[in-house]
Write a protein that holds these residues in place. Structure first.
Motif, mmCIF file in Angstrom:
data_model
loop_
_atom_site.group_PDB
_atom_site.id
_atom_site.type_symbol
_atom_site.label_atom_id
_atom_site.label_comp_id
_atom_site.label_asym_id
_atom_site.label_seq_id
_atom_site.Cartn_x
_atom_site.Cartn_y
_atom_site.Cartn_z
ATOM 1 N N ASP A 149 0.844 -1.187 0.000
ATOM 2 C CA ASP A 149 0.000 0.000 0.000
ATOM 3 C C ASP A 149 0.887 1.247 0.000
ATOM 4 O OD1 ASP A 149 -2.431 -1.288 0.059
ATOM 5 O OD2 ASP A 149 -2.813 -0.954 2.192
ATOM 6 N N LEU A 150 0.370 2.321 -0.550
ATOM 7 C CA LEU A 150 1.078 3.601 -0.523
ATOM 8 C C LEU A 150 0.883 4.234 0.859
ATOM 9 C CD1 LEU A 150 2.606 5.675 -2.386
ATOM 10 C CD2 LEU A 150 0.373 6.740 -2.763
ATOM 11 N N PRO A 151 1.959 4.630 1.539
ATOM 12 C CA PRO A 151 1.793 5.268 2.845
ATOM 13 C C PRO A 151 0.880 6.494 2.767
ATOM 14 C CG PRO A 151 4.086 4.657 2.512
ATOM 15 C CD PRO A 151 3.377 4.423 1.202
ATOM 16 N N LYS A 152 0.023 6.648 3.747
ATOM 17 C CA LYS A 152 -0.967 7.732 3.713
ATOM 18 C C LYS A 152 -0.325 9.113 3.834
ATOM 19 C CE LYS A 152 -4.822 4.935 5.412
ATOM 20 N NZ LYS A 152 -4.085 3.656 5.357
ATOM 21 N N THR A 153 0.905 9.171 4.332
ATOM 22 C CA THR A 153 1.592 10.459 4.444
ATOM 23 C C THR A 153 2.234 10.887 3.127
ATOM 24 O OG1 THR A 153 3.558 9.308 5.240
ATOM 25 C CG2 THR A 153 2.038 10.188 6.899
ATOM 26 N N TRP A 154 2.252 9.988 2.117
ATOM 27 C CA TRP A 154 2.801 10.314 0.804
ATOM 28 C C TRP A 154 1.677 10.780 -0.099
ATOM 29 C CZ3 TRP A 154 6.595 5.676 -0.434
ATOM 30 C CH2 TRP A 154 7.570 5.626 0.571
ATOM 31 N N GLU A 155 2.038 11.225 -1.292
ATOM 32 C CA GLU A 155 1.044 11.612 -2.278
ATOM 33 C C GLU A 155 1.023 10.598 -3.411
ATOM 34 O OE1 GLU A 155 1.724 15.534 -3.768
ATOM 35 O OE2 GLU A 155 0.684 16.494 -2.104
ATOM 36 N N ALA A 156 -0.162 10.285 -3.907
ATOM 37 C CA ALA A 156 -0.271 9.458 -5.102
ATOM 38 C C ALA A 156 0.108 10.299 -6.318
ATOM 39 C CB ALA A 156 -1.690 8.920 -5.254
ATOM 40 N N THR A 157 0.759 9.654 -7.295
ATOM 41 C CA THR A 157 1.209 10.363 -8.487
ATOM 42 C C THR A 157 0.035 10.502 -9.452
ATOM 43 O OG1 THR A 157 3.387 9.395 -8.185
ATOM 44 C CG2 THR A 157 2.949 10.416 -10.308
ATOM 45 N N THR A 158 -0.752 11.533 -9.218
ATOM 46 C CA THR A 158 -1.916 11.805 -10.058
ATOM 47 C C THR A 158 -2.154 13.302 -10.054
ATOM 48 O OG1 THR A 158 -4.247 11.255 -10.404
ATOM 49 C CG2 THR A 158 -3.513 11.415 -8.141
ATOM 50 N N ARG A 159 -2.823 13.817 -11.070
ATOM 51 C CA ARG A 159 -2.855 15.259 -11.304
ATOM 52 C C ARG A 159 -3.716 16.027 -10.308
ATOM 53 N NH1 ARG A 159 -0.179 18.810 -14.409
ATOM 54 N NH2 ARG A 159 -1.905 19.525 -15.647
ATOM 55 N N HIS A 160 -4.914 15.505 -10.001
ATOM 56 C CA HIS A 160 -5.891 16.333 -9.294
ATOM 57 C C HIS A 160 -6.106 15.921 -7.845
ATOM 58 C CE1 HIS A 160 -6.598 18.233 -13.102
ATOM 59 N NE2 HIS A 160 -6.915 17.085 -13.660
ATOM 60 N N LYS A 161 -5.388 14.909 -7.393
ATOM 61 C CA LYS A 161 -5.313 14.518 -5.997
ATOM 62 C C LYS A 161 -6.709 14.392 -5.366
ATOM 63 C CE LYS A 161 -0.709 16.476 -5.857
ATOM 64 N NZ LYS A 161 -0.148 15.254 -6.430
ATOM 65 N N GLU A 162 -6.939 15.016 -4.197
ATOM 66 C CA GLU A 162 -8.184 14.798 -3.468
ATOM 67 C C GLU A 162 -9.415 15.211 -4.257
ATOM 68 O OE1 GLU A 162 -5.459 16.092 -2.270
ATOM 69 O OE2 GLU A 162 -4.983 15.243 -0.301
ATOM 70 N N ALA A 163 -9.263 16.072 -5.253
ATOM 71 C CA ALA A 163 -10.402 16.484 -6.068
ATOM 72 C C ALA A 163 -10.999 15.313 -6.840
ATOM 73 C CB ALA A 163 -9.990 17.589 -7.045
ATOM 74 N N GLU A 164 -10.261 14.199 -6.949
ATOM 75 C CA GLU A 164 -10.758 13.017 -7.643
ATOM 76 C C GLU A 164 -11.673 12.175 -6.765
ATOM 77 O OE1 GLU A 164 -7.300 10.967 -8.980
ATOM 78 O OE2 GLU A 164 -6.717 12.523 -10.397
ATOM 79 N N GLY A 165 -11.865 12.576 -5.501
ATOM 80 C CA GLY A 165 -12.752 11.829 -4.616
ATOM 81 C C GLY A 165 -12.205 10.446 -4.306
ATOM 82 N N SER A 166 -13.096 9.447 -4.254
ATOM 83 C CA SER A 166 -12.676 8.097 -3.876
ATOM 84 C C SER A 166 -11.678 7.517 -4.872
ATOM 85 C CB SER A 166 -13.883 7.167 -3.750
ATOM 86 O OG SER A 166 -14.488 6.947 -4.999
ATOM 87 N N SER A 167 -11.709 7.982 -6.129
ATOM 88 C CA SER A 167 -10.739 7.490 -7.116
ATOM 89 C C SER A 167 -9.316 7.766 -6.658
ATOM 90 C CB SER A 167 -10.991 8.155 -8.473
ATOM 91 O OG SER A 167 -12.195 7.709 -9.035
ATOM 92 N N TYR A 168 -9.105 8.912 -6.011
ATOM 93 C CA TYR A 168 -7.767 9.238 -5.513
ATOM 94 C C TYR A 168 -7.380 8.303 -4.378
ATOM 95 C CZ TYR A 168 -3.926 11.819 -3.341
ATOM 96 O OH TYR A 168 -2.713 12.174 -2.799
ATOM 97 N N TYR A 169 -8.283 8.068 -3.445
ATOM 98 C CA TYR A 169 -7.925 7.288 -2.260
ATOM 99 C C TYR A 169 -7.744 5.810 -2.565
ATOM 100 C CZ TYR A 169 -8.710 11.570 0.219
ATOM 101 O OH TYR A 169 -8.607 12.867 0.643
ATOM 102 N N ARG A 170 -8.278 5.332 -3.672
ATOM 103 C CA ARG A 170 -8.034 3.946 -4.062
ATOM 104 C C ARG A 170 -6.559 3.698 -4.336
ATOM 105 N NH1 ARG A 170 -12.538 0.891 -5.435
ATOM 106 N NH2 ARG A 170 -14.485 2.034 -5.157
ATOM 107 N N HIS A 171 -5.831 4.734 -4.766
ATOM 108 C CA HIS A 171 -4.402 4.588 -5.023
ATOM 109 C C HIS A 171 -3.653 4.075 -3.790
ATOM 110 C CE1 HIS A 171 -3.970 6.512 -8.996
ATOM 111 N NE2 HIS A 171 -4.920 7.340 -8.617
ATOM 112 N N PHE A 172 -4.141 4.385 -2.611
ATOM 113 C CA PHE A 172 -3.409 4.070 -1.388
ATOM 114 C C PHE A 172 -3.634 2.639 -0.905
ATOM 115 C CE2 PHE A 172 -3.642 8.598 -1.592
ATOM 116 C CZ PHE A 172 -2.452 9.043 -1.047
#
Length: 306
Positions: A149-172
């Motif tokens: 899993d991606l550590p929650k303190t890091w950022e997923a490599t994606t353009r719009h981050k939290e603005a993507e809603g649940s799609s962003y958090y699935r990265h983790f």
């Protein structure tokens, strides 16, 4: 040490290539042609992969072919996440591969496929088994994304981050191991397929998980690994020392290494998805990494001449 060299990552995904700066992918095509030529000049036997496309789009392959890109690559790679981000069902995997096979005679590798445990770890475990059943035997290489899993303190490599809603958090939640290294149910299922379905695990600069990841992969019997060497990271202090440590740690695996991520100061705009100001600089980075980690072996004739 390196089985194959991949040029970029998901070029038709705006999280990895900015279409506003390169709407026709002309700059991407130029960069990829130059990188492919540079890699071949260093080691003509090293397979060159097109950055795994996501979405799986045969028209994108046709577009790149008209721009001469396929002349400088040996393998087409695809990525798919039908239970998380794609608008198609997991059972369509064979048909998706056939869509690309219909427009190119290049081998097709699946260099990222995965299922997030964001909603349910049991669903992820089912997804491992289903994916293996659908893809093993249909692609020469399959890389499950990911081990950790991606550590929650890091950022997923994606353009719009939290603005993507649940799609962003699935990265983790894509890992077979939780952030703390504890196994999920999917790990035991994956172990049955580890020799035939490799892993994709990105290691961040000076990643604290590297040694534990190697131990887990050896325990599971993993043979094939996909990871990356970041052009952006190459400008950090002691970058080569970290690259050496990473690649030495992975020496027992057949590694597909991805070259990507534009340094902010070398992009047309200052972000990792920007086309470079000078495409030749990315090509030289690729060449330097191949010289360092996958140099051409001398021919028998050359050895005899010595």
């Amino acid at each position: 040490m390196i089985e194959a060299a991949k040029i970029w990552n998901e070029p038709n995904n705006k999280s990895h290539w900015d279409p506003n700066l390169d709407p026709e992918w002309d700059l991407f095509a130029q960069m990829t042609r130059l990188a492919g030529q540079a890699i071949a000049a260093e080691n003509s036997h090293l397979p060159r992969l097109l950055g795994g496309i996501s979405p799986i789009d045969p028209s994108f392959i046709r577009r790149l072919e008209t721009k001469g890109v396929l002349d400088e690559i040996d393998v087409v790679a695809v990525h798919g996440f039908p239970l998380d981000w794609n608008l198609w069902a997991i059972d369509e995997w064979p048909a998706k591969i056939e869509e690309i096979r219909a427009v190119t005679d290049k081998p097709i590798w699946v260099t990222e496929v995965g299922v997030s445990s964001f909603g349910s770890e049991e669903v992820q475990a089912w997804g491992v088994k289903k994916t293996a059943e659908l893809l093993i035997g249909r692609a020469p290489r399959i890389h499950w994304y990911s081990l950790y899993d991606l550590p929650k303190t890091w950022e997923a490599t994606t353009r719009h981050k939290e603005a993507e809603g649940s799609s962003y958090y699935r990265h983790f939640h894509m890992g077979l191991l939780r952030e703390d290294g504890a196994p999920k149910p999917g790990l035991e299922v994956y172990a049955d397929y580890a020799a035939r379905m490799g892993l994709c695990q990105w290691f961040h600069f000076e990643d604290h998980r590297l040694d534990d990841a190697v131990a887990w992969m050896k325990r599971l019997g993993v043979k094939h690994l996909r990871t990356g060497l970041s052009w952006a990271d190459s400008f950090r202090p002691d970058a080569d020392a970290w690259f050496d440590r990473q690649m030495e740690a992975l020496a027992d695996f057949e590694v597909t290494v991805t070259f990507c991520f534009t340094p902010e100061h070398r992009g047309i705009e200052p972000h990792h998805t920007s086309p470079p100001q000078v495409a030749e600089e990315f090509a030289e980075f690729c060449a330097r990494m191949v010289r360092r980690y996958a140099p051409a072996q001398p021919t028998r004739a050359a050895v005899a001449a010595e």
